[in-house]
Design a protein around this motif. Structure first.
Motif, PDB file in Angstrom:
ATOM      1  N   THR A   3       0.850  -1.185   0.000  1.00  0.00           N
ATOM      2  CA  THR A   3       0.000   0.000   0.000  1.00  0.00           C
ATOM      3  C   THR A   3       0.883   1.232   0.000  1.00  0.00           C
ATOM      4  O   THR A   3       2.067   1.178   0.354  1.00  0.00           O
ATOM      5  N   ALA A   4       0.277   2.349  -0.385  1.00  0.00           N
ATOM      6  CA  ALA A   4       1.054   3.593  -0.439  1.00  0.00           C
ATOM      7  C   ALA A   4       1.592   3.949   0.937  1.00  0.00           C
ATOM      8  O   ALA A   4       2.744   4.373   1.076  1.00  0.00           O
ATOM      9  N   GLN A   5       0.746   3.740   1.968  1.00  0.00           N
ATOM     10  CA  GLN A   5       1.197   4.084   3.311  1.00  0.00           C
ATOM     11  C   GLN A   5       2.381   3.242   3.751  1.00  0.00           C
ATOM     12  O   GLN A   5       3.342   3.742   4.344  1.00  0.00           O
ATOM     13  N   ARG A   6       2.329   1.936   3.443  1.00  0.00           N
ATOM     14  CA  ARG A   6       3.418   1.045   3.842  1.00  0.00           C
ATOM     15  C   ARG A   6       4.703   1.388   3.106  1.00  0.00           C
ATOM     16  O   ARG A   6       5.785   1.400   3.699  1.00  0.00           O
ATOM     17  N   ILE A   7       4.598   1.662   1.807  1.00  0.00           N
ATOM     18  CA  ILE A   7       5.788   1.968   1.026  1.00  0.00           C
ATOM     19  C   ILE A   7       6.410   3.278   1.478  1.00  0.00           C
ATOM     20  O   ILE A   7       7.628   3.375   1.698  1.00  0.00           O
ATOM     21  N   ILE A   8       5.569   4.298   1.632  1.00  0.00           N
ATOM     22  CA  ILE A   8       6.085   5.601   2.090  1.00  0.00           C
ATOM     23  C   ILE A   8       6.683   5.469   3.486  1.00  0.00           C
ATOM     24  O   ILE A   8       7.725   6.066   3.789  1.00  0.00           O
ATOM     25  N   VAL A 300      -7.642  -3.843 -27.014  1.00  0.00           N
ATOM     26  CA  VAL A 300      -7.076  -4.087 -25.686  1.00  0.00           C
ATOM     27  C   VAL A 300      -6.875  -2.745 -24.975  1.00  0.00           C
ATOM     28  O   VAL A 300      -6.737  -1.703 -25.617  1.00  0.00           O
ATOM     29  N   GLU A 301      -6.883  -2.815 -23.665  1.00  0.00           N
ATOM     30  CA  GLU A 301      -6.448  -1.673 -22.863  1.00  0.00           C
ATOM     31  C   GLU A 301      -5.067  -2.007 -22.302  1.00  0.00           C
ATOM     32  O   GLU A 301      -4.870  -3.077 -21.720  1.00  0.00           O
ATOM     33  N   ILE A 302      -4.119  -1.110 -22.515  1.00  0.00           N
ATOM     34  CA  ILE A 302      -2.756  -1.313 -22.012  1.00  0.00           C
ATOM     35  C   ILE A 302      -2.706  -0.921 -20.540  1.00  0.00           C
ATOM     36  O   ILE A 302      -3.131   0.174 -20.156  1.00  0.00           O
ATOM     37  N   LEU A 303      -2.196  -1.840 -19.743  1.00  0.00           N
ATOM     38  CA  LEU A 303      -2.073  -1.627 -18.302  1.00  0.00           C
ATOM     39  C   LEU A 303      -0.602  -1.729 -17.899  1.00  0.00           C
ATOM     40  O   LEU A 303       0.161  -2.503 -18.482  1.00  0.00           O
ATOM     41  N   LEU A 304      -0.227  -0.958 -16.899  1.00  0.00           N
ATOM     42  CA  LEU A 304       1.170  -0.920 -16.449  1.00  0.00           C
ATOM     43  C   LEU A 304       1.286  -1.652 -15.116  1.00  0.00           C
ATOM     44  O   LEU A 304       0.538  -1.396 -14.185  1.00  0.00           O
ATOM     45  N   ARG A 305       2.265  -2.559 -15.061  1.00  0.00           N
ATOM     46  CA  ARG A 305       2.534  -3.312 -13.838  1.00  0.00           C
ATOM     47  C   ARG A 305       3.993  -3.104 -13.440  1.00  0.00           C
ATOM     48  O   ARG A 305       4.847  -2.880 -14.284  1.00  0.00           O
ATOM     49  N   TRP A 306       4.227  -3.175 -12.121  1.00  0.00           N
ATOM     50  CA  TRP A 306       5.587  -2.874 -11.634  1.00  0.00           C
ATOM     51  C   TRP A 306       6.047  -3.982 -10.689  1.00  0.00           C
ATOM     52  O   TRP A 306       5.566  -4.118  -9.575  1.00  0.00           O
ATOM     53  N   ASN A 307       7.020  -4.744 -11.167  1.00  0.00           N
ATOM     54  CA  ASN A 307       7.667  -5.752 -10.324  1.00  0.00           C
ATOM     55  C   ASN A 307       8.956  -5.131  -9.787  1.00  0.00           C
ATOM     56  O   ASN A 307      10.024  -5.254 -10.380  1.00  0.00           O
ATOM     57  N   ASN A 308       8.822  -4.485  -8.628  1.00  0.00           N
ATOM     58  CA  ASN A 308       9.960  -3.780  -8.031  1.00  0.00           C
ATOM     59  C   ASN A 308      10.843  -4.785  -7.296  1.00  0.00           C
ATOM     60  O   ASN A 308      10.389  -5.440  -6.359  1.00  0.00           O
ATOM     61  N   PRO A 309      12.107  -4.941  -7.714  1.00  0.00           N
ATOM     62  CA  PRO A 309      12.975  -5.931  -7.056  1.00  0.00           C
ATOM     63  C   PRO A 309      13.271  -5.606  -5.603  1.00  0.00           C
ATOM     64  O   PRO A 309      13.718  -6.472  -4.857  1.00  0.00           O
ATOM     65  N   GLN A 311      10.844  -3.923  -3.562  1.00  0.00           N
ATOM     66  CA  GLN A 311       9.609  -3.888  -2.784  1.00  0.00           C
ATOM     67  C   GLN A 311       8.639  -5.004  -3.170  1.00  0.00           C
ATOM     68  O   GLN A 311       7.654  -5.221  -2.480  1.00  0.00           O
ATOM     69  N   GLY A 312       8.903  -5.700  -4.256  1.00  0.00           N
ATOM     70  CA  GLY A 312       7.957  -6.682  -4.765  1.00  0.00           C
ATOM     71  C   GLY A 312       6.983  -6.032  -5.737  1.00  0.00           C
ATOM     72  O   GLY A 312       7.162  -4.901  -6.181  1.00  0.00           O
ATOM     73  N   TRP A 313       5.909  -6.765  -6.047  1.00  0.00           N
ATOM     74  CA  TRP A 313       4.897  -6.225  -6.946  1.00  0.00           C
ATOM     75  C   TRP A 313       4.173  -5.060  -6.275  1.00  0.00           C
ATOM     76  O   TRP A 313       3.730  -5.166  -5.134  1.00  0.00           O
ATOM     77  N   ILE A 314       4.069  -3.959  -7.000  1.00  0.00           N
ATOM     78  CA  ILE A 314       3.386  -2.767  -6.489  1.00  0.00           C
ATOM     79  C   ILE A 314       2.184  -2.488  -7.381  1.00  0.00           C
ATOM     80  O   ILE A 314       2.317  -2.374  -8.604  1.00  0.00           O
ATOM     81  N   SER A 315       1.039  -2.370  -6.757  1.00  0.00           N
ATOM     82  CA  SER A 315      -0.204  -2.185  -7.500  1.00  0.00           C
ATOM     83  C   SER A 315      -0.250  -0.813  -8.181  1.00  0.00           C
ATOM     84  O   SER A 315       0.252   0.178  -7.627  1.00  0.00           O
ATOM     85  N   LEU A 526      -3.115 -11.521  -9.891  1.00  0.00           N
ATOM     86  CA  LEU A 526      -4.413 -11.202  -9.312  1.00  0.00           C
ATOM     87  C   LEU A 526      -4.289 -10.939  -7.820  1.00  0.00           C
ATOM     88  O   LEU A 526      -4.983 -10.114  -7.265  1.00  0.00           O
ATOM     89  N   ARG A 527      -3.361 -11.630  -7.158  1.00  0.00           N
ATOM     90  CA  ARG A 527      -3.240 -11.491  -5.733  1.00  0.00           C
ATOM     91  C   ARG A 527      -2.671 -10.136  -5.335  1.00  0.00           C
ATOM     92  O   ARG A 527      -3.032  -9.553  -4.324  1.00  0.00           O
ATOM     93  N   ILE A 528      -1.730  -9.649  -6.111  1.00  0.00           N
ATOM     94  CA  ILE A 528      -1.033  -8.444  -5.670  1.00  0.00           C
ATOM     95  C   ILE A 528      -1.246  -7.244  -6.558  1.00  0.00           C
ATOM     96  O   ILE A 528      -0.828  -6.159  -6.225  1.00  0.00           O
ATOM     97  N   MET A 529      -1.917  -7.413  -7.710  1.00  0.00           N
ATOM     98  CA  MET A 529      -2.064  -6.289  -8.635  1.00  0.00           C
ATOM     99  C   MET A 529      -3.493  -6.211  -9.148  1.00  0.00           C
ATOM    100  O   MET A 529      -3.796  -6.738 -10.224  1.00  0.00           O
ATOM    101  N   PRO A 530      -4.383  -5.618  -8.417  1.00  0.00           N
ATOM    102  CA  PRO A 530      -5.748  -5.442  -8.956  1.00  0.00           C
ATOM    103  C   PRO A 530      -5.736  -4.449 -10.095  1.00  0.00           C
ATOM    104  O   PRO A 530      -4.831  -3.650 -10.228  1.00  0.00           O
ATOM    105  N   LEU A 531      -6.782  -4.532 -10.883  1.00  0.00           N
ATOM    106  CA  LEU A 531      -6.894  -3.596 -12.010  1.00  0.00           C
ATOM    107  C   LEU A 531      -7.072  -2.189 -11.497  1.00  0.00           C
ATOM    108  O   LEU A 531      -7.564  -1.941 -10.395  1.00  0.00           O
ATOM    109  N   ARG A 532      -6.631  -1.250 -12.344  1.00  0.00           N
ATOM    110  CA  ARG A 532      -6.908   0.161 -12.034  1.00  0.00           C
ATOM    111  C   ARG A 532      -8.399   0.412 -12.094  1.00  0.00           C
ATOM    112  O   ARG A 532      -9.101  -0.190 -12.866  1.00  0.00           O
TER     113      ARG A 532
END
Length: 532
Positions: A3-8, A300-309, A311-315, A526-532
Motif C-alpha cells: 500500500t502507499a502508506q506502507r511503502i512511504i 485491448v487496454e494497455i495496463l502498467l505493472r511494476w515488479n519492483n525488485p 519492494q515486490g509487486w506494487i499495484s 491477481l493477488r497483488i495487482m488489482p486492475l486500475r
C-alpha cells in the motif's frame, strides 16, 4: 500487496536510519578527531617542555665548556696568581657556584676559598678522572647537602690534574624541573646513575612508577637526560573528551538534518519510480475488450505493472496516484507509448483493432501529449486504432480542448475512463466530445444487486446513446451482467469473464485459443495487482 502508506513508511524509515547513521558517524568522527587533535597537542606540549628543559641546561653548560681551555691553562699556576682569574670567571658565568684547580689529586685553589689543600676524592669520590665528566652530586664544602652539577675537565693523561666547575643546579631546578599539572606530574634530571627531582636531594633511584613514564629527552651535547612522567597524552585527551560532546552533538545534528534534506528526493517513492523507469522494471499488460454480440476481441487496454525488485509487486492503485501527485505520470505514459510501439507486433495489424492507453489530464498541458504522440506513436506508423483514455481524477483546462480537436483530426479516439466516478459534467462532455465512455466497474458490479448504482448505470447508458457515444463496460464478471449490458445496448465489454490482464507476449496465444492465459501466470498478478 503493497500500500502507499506502507511503502512511504518504509522509505521514511530508511531516511531516518540513514540520517541517524550520518549523525552517529559524525558524532564519532568529531569526537575522534577532537581526541586525536587534543592528544597530539598534549604530546607536542610534553615534547616542548622536555626540549625546553634540555635546552635550558645546555645553555648553562655550553659556556662552561667553551671557556675550559683558558681555565685548564691555570692548572699548576700558584693559587695567589690564579685566584683572581677564577673569581672573575665565576662571576661572569653567574650559574657557577665555584671553580677549583686540581693538581696531583689535590684541590689546591678555589674561586671561593682561595688556597686549599684537600684531596678531591674526599669531596667527590668519582674524581679525579682521565675523561671529561658530568657528575650529579651533593655539595660537601659550602652548602652541604645541596645538589650540584660538576663539570670535570682533565689536563694530564693520568687525570690527576684538572679543572672542576661546580654548577649551582639547585637554583635552576625551578626553571627546568617544575611539573606542569595535569599534563606533567613529575620531572627528573638523570646524570649517570644519579637522579634529581624538583625540591628533593640527589638520589640513586627514581621512585616513579614505570607506567607513568611518558618521555625521555637526552641532550645532544652533554650526558644527561630529562625524564618526564604523567598520565599520558592519550589519557588526558580522553578525560577531556566529555567537554567536546556539546559541540560534537551540535555538528552531528546539523549534518543529520542536512542528510535528511539531501535524501528527500533520493530516498523517496518518486526516486524509486525514476529508478524503475531507468531499469525498465515496469512491464506492460493488456486486457482484451470483446464485442458484446459476436464475442470477438476488438481491442485491448494497455495496463502498467511494476515488479519492483526492492519492494515486490506494487499495484497501480499505489504508484499511479503517487506518480500523478509528484509529476511523474507523464514519464510513465511515455514509457507505455514506447513499450507499446516496441511490442506492437503482438496485436492484429488492422484498423478495426484498437489499443487504449491511459493518459492523465496533466499530459494535455501545453500540447505535450501531441508532441509525445508524434514522437513515439505516429512516427512508427502503427495500423491499429489508438484510443486515448482520460481518467476523471483531474478535469481538463479550457486551453486543453484545442489539443482534443487536434487529436480528433489525427483520427485518435478519446475515451473517458471510469466514467461516473470523477469530475464529469454535461458541459464538460460537450466541450470534450469523447468518442467512448467507459462505465466504471463499480457500476457494472452493482447490476442486479444495488438499486441505486444500477439506476446510475442505466442513466449513463442512456446518456451515451443520446450523445451518440460508444459505450464500454468495465469489470464484467458474470454472464448476467453481460446479458444485461448487451440487452441495454452496450456493445463492448471488458472484464474477468473474458480475460484477466496478461503480459503482452501472452496475448497472441489467448487470441488464438479465445481463452485466458495459463492460471499460474495470473494467480500472483491477481493477488497483488488489482486492475486500475
Amino acid at each position: 500487496m503493497q500500500t502507499a502508506q506502507r511503502i512511504i513508511k518504509k522509505y521514511r524509515q530508511k531516511r531516518v536510519i540513514v540520517c541517524v547513521m550520518v549523525a552517529l558517524l559524525t558524532l564519532i568522527l568529531t569526537l575522534g578527531i577532537r581526541f586525536i587533535s587534543q592528544r597530539n597537542l598534549n604530546q607536542e606540549r610534553i615534547q616542548a617542555f622536555a626540549t625546553h628543559s634540555v635546552t635550558a641546561l645546555d645553555k648553562i653548560l655550553l659556556p662552561l665548556q667553551n671557556g675550559r681551555d683558558e681555565l685548564q691553562s691555570l692548572v699548576g699556576v700558584p693559587c695567589s696568581e690564579a685566584h683572581l682569574m677564577l673569581r672573575k670567571r665565576a662571576a661572569t658565568l653567574q650559574t657557577v657556584r665555584s671553580i677549583t684547580l686540581v693538581k696531583e689529586g689535590i684541590l689546591y685553589c678555589s674561586s671561593i676559598f682561595g688556597d686549599r689543600n684537600v684531596q678531591i676524592r674526599l669531596t667527590q669520590p668519582a674524581l679525579p678522572s682521565s675523561q671529561p665528566q658530568l657528575i650529579l652530586s651533593t655539595d660537601q664544602s659550602l652548602l652541604k647537602g645541596s645538589p650540584i652539577l660538576i663539570q670535570w675537565y682533565p689536563v694530564s693523561d693520568a687525570g690527576e690534574d684538572g679543572v672542576m666547575q661546580v654548577v649551582n643546579i639547585d637554583l635552576i631546578t625551578k626553571m627546568m624541573l617544575e611539573p606542569q599539572s595535569p599534563l606533567i606530574t613529575d620531572v627528573s634530571l638523570k646524570v649517570g646513575d644519579k637522579f634529581l627531582r624538583d625540591g628533593q636531594s640527589v638520589t640513586d633511584t627514581l621512585n616513579v612508577p614505570e607506567d607513568t613514564m611518558i618521555l625521555r629527552q637526552t641532550s645532544a651535547h652533554f650526558p644527561f637526560t630529562i625524564l618526564v612522567s604523567g598520565p599520558g597524552a592519550s589519557e588526558l585527551a580522553l578525560k577531556n573528551l566529555p567537554s567536546e560532546l556539546p559541540l560534537a552533538v551540535l555538528i552531528s545534528l546539523l549534518l543529520g538534518y542536512i542528510a535528511w534534506l539531501a535524501t528527500a528526493s533520493r530516498m523517496s517513492f518518486t526516486w524509486e519510480i525514476n529508478l524503475g523507469l531507468a531499469a525498465r522494471e515496469f512491464e506492460l499488460f493488456c486486457q482484451p475488450l470483446l464485442n458484446a454480440r459476436t464475442q470477438k476481441c476488438v481491442g485491448v487496454e494497455i495496463l502498467l505493472r511494476w515488479n519492483n525488485p526492492r519492494q515486490g509487486w506494487i499495484s497501480p492503485d499505489v504508484f499511479i496516484p503517487l506518480a500523478e501527485e509528484h509529476n511523474l505520470i507523464v514519464p510513465l505514459t511515455r514509457y507505455v507509448m514506447t513499450e507499446t510501439v516496441r511490442q506492437i507486433g503482438y496485436f492484429p495489424a488492422n484498423k478495426g483493432f484498437h489499443i487504449g492507453i491511459n493518459v492523465a489530464a496533466s499530459h494535455f498541458r501545453n500540447g505535450t501529449l501531441l508532441r509525445d504522440l508524434n514522437r513515439y506513436w505516429f512516427s512508427a506508423h502503427p495500423k491499429q486504432q489508438l484510443i486515448v483514455e482520460l481518467t476523471e481524477r483531474d478535469a481538463l483546462l479550457d486551453g486543453d480542448y484545442r489539443l482534443v480537436r487536434e487529436l480528433h483530426r489525427k483520427e485518435v479516439k478519446l475515451a473517458i475512463d471510469d466514467f461516473g466516478t470523477g469530475n464529469s459534467s454535461l458541459s464538460w462532455l460537450e466541450k470534450l466530445r469523447p468518442d467512448v465512455l467507459k462505465i466504471d466497474k463499480s457500476f457494472t458490479m452493482a447490476l442486479g444487486t444495488d438499486a441505486v448504482n444500477s439506476t446510475v448505470t442505466d442513466i449513463i447508458i442512456a446518456l451515451g446513446q443520446r450523445l451518440n457515444i460508444e459505450l464500454v463496460a468495465e469489470g464484467v464478471e458474470t454472464q448476467e451482467q453481460a446479458r444485461y449490458l448487451r440487452h441495454h445496448g452496450v456493445n463492448t465489454l471488458q472484464g474477468f469473464l473474458y480475460a484477466r490482464p496478461m503480459p503482452l507476449k501472452d496475448f497472441p496465444k489467448w487470441l488464438a485459443e479465445s481463452s485466458p492465459p495459463p492460471a499460474q501466470r495470473n494467480k500472483p498478478i491477481l493477488r497483488i495487482m488489482p486492475l486500475r
